[in-house]
Design a protein around this motif. Structure first.
Motif, short mmCIF file in Angstrom:
data_model
loop_
_atom_site.label_atom_id
_atom_site.label_comp_id
_atom_site.label_asym_id
_atom_site.label_seq_id
_atom_site.Cartn_x
_atom_site.Cartn_y
_atom_site.Cartn_z
N ARG A 225 24.14 -45.97 -17.57
CA ARG A 225 24.32 -44.83 -16.68
C ARG A 225 23.74 -43.58 -17.33
N VAL A 226 23.06 -42.77 -16.53
CA VAL A 226 22.47 -41.52 -17.03
C VAL A 226 22.74 -40.42 -16.00
N LYS A 227 22.53 -39.19 -16.43
CA LYS A 227 22.65 -38.06 -15.51
C LYS A 227 21.42 -37.98 -14.62
N GLN A 228 21.62 -37.47 -13.44
CA GLN A 228 20.47 -37.24 -12.56
C GLN A 228 19.53 -36.25 -13.22
N PRO A 229 18.24 -36.55 -13.30
CA PRO A 229 17.30 -35.62 -13.93
C PRO A 229 17.16 -34.34 -13.09
N ALA A 230 16.71 -33.29 -13.74
CA ALA A 230 16.54 -32.02 -13.04
C ALA A 230 15.57 -32.18 -11.88
N ASP A 231 14.52 -32.97 -12.08
CA ASP A 231 13.58 -33.28 -11.01
C ASP A 231 13.82 -34.73 -10.60
N PRO A 232 14.53 -34.97 -9.49
CA PRO A 232 14.90 -36.33 -9.12
C PRO A 232 13.78 -37.12 -8.47
N TYR A 233 12.63 -36.49 -8.19
CA TYR A 233 11.56 -37.16 -7.46
C TYR A 233 10.41 -37.52 -8.39
N GLU A 234 9.68 -38.55 -8.00
CA GLU A 234 8.44 -38.89 -8.66
C GLU A 234 7.28 -38.38 -7.83
N LYS A 235 6.21 -37.98 -8.49
CA LYS A 235 5.04 -37.49 -7.79
C LYS A 235 4.22 -38.67 -7.30
N ARG A 236 3.85 -38.62 -6.04
CA ARG A 236 3.09 -39.72 -5.45
C ARG A 236 1.60 -39.52 -5.71
#
Length: 236
Positions: A225-236
């Motif tokens: 388990r980890v914390k949600q990253p500050a940027d939750p999206y990946e760049k397409r």
């Protein structure tokens, strides 16, 4: 009072909400790519200044009370429109999660099968969900074979007890998000929307470039388990 300051307050609230998520936190990353931050800050500041200027101008104007009630409907509308802005200021919505991912159909833009660049040396190699999926489905060189990889994303559930490490991929902002996911085998499922880092090895599935190859499969060795990253999206 409402007639005089309703629209000015709306501008200030909207601007303050934009500044809160962009200038004073990283919440803006839930909605847009990092490169758009300066534009959000400028826009938020401009709206706040415009609202303050409007309020000052209206305060200095000589207005007479309108006893017959004309114009009150417009002022009430302005105040009602301020409620969503106030809600955004106080309670920013969360990033898109499993519900949005589950709505994404298992359709992907056509990509040509071919050889991908070599992976960095050393295991485990950290990959995005998008990178892992592309190599698993389209890499004729089978660069994932024999490698231990590490993926980070949030949990989504499928049918028959299957579960996935999922990320939402964006080009510009959350409005154009599409889901990428990797089926995890060999580990118990965690609750939906839990953020995890999974280490494991690729299990080949289906023919290259075919629907049968999607979603790709990872045999897990560890799930953390980890914390949600500050940027939750990946760049397409």
């Amino acid at each position: 009072m409402r007639r005089r300051y309703g629209s000015a307050l709306l501008l200030v609230l909207v601007g303050a909400a934009i500044l809160r998520i962009s200038a004073f936190s990283e919440l803006y990353l839930r909605y847009v790519q990092a490169g758009l931050r300066p534009y959000l800050v400028v826009s938020g500041a401009a709206l706040v200044l415009l609202g303050v200027a409007m309020a000052v101008v209206r305060r200095t104007e000589h207005e007479h009370a309108d006893e017959d009630g004309h114009g009150h409907h417009g002022s009430r509308t302005a105040w009602l429109l301020a409620l969503p802005a106030l809600a955004l200021l106080l309670f920013p919505p969360p990033a898109l999660g499993s519900y949005s991912a589950e709505r994404e159909a298992a359709q992907r833009a056509a990509q040509g099968v071919g050889t991908f660049p070599a992976l960095p040396a050393g295991d485990p190699v950290a990959l995005t969900v998008g990178e892992f999926s592309s190599r698993a489905i389209y890499d004729s060189g089978r660069s994932l074979k024999g490698r231990t990889v590490k993926l980070t994303g949030f949990v989504t559930h499928g049918d028959d007890g299957t579960w996935y490490v999922t990320r939402l991929l964006v080009s510009c902002c959350a409005a154009d998000a599409s889901a990428g996911k990797v089926e995890i085998r060999g580990a118990d499922a965690l609750p939906a929307d839990t953020w995890v880092t999974v280490t494991g090895t690729w299990r080949p599935k289906g023919g290259l470039g075919t629907d049968a190859a999607w979603p790709p499969v990872l045999d897990a060795t560890t799930v953390t388990r980890v914390k949600q990253p500050a940027d939750p999206y990946e760049k397409r």
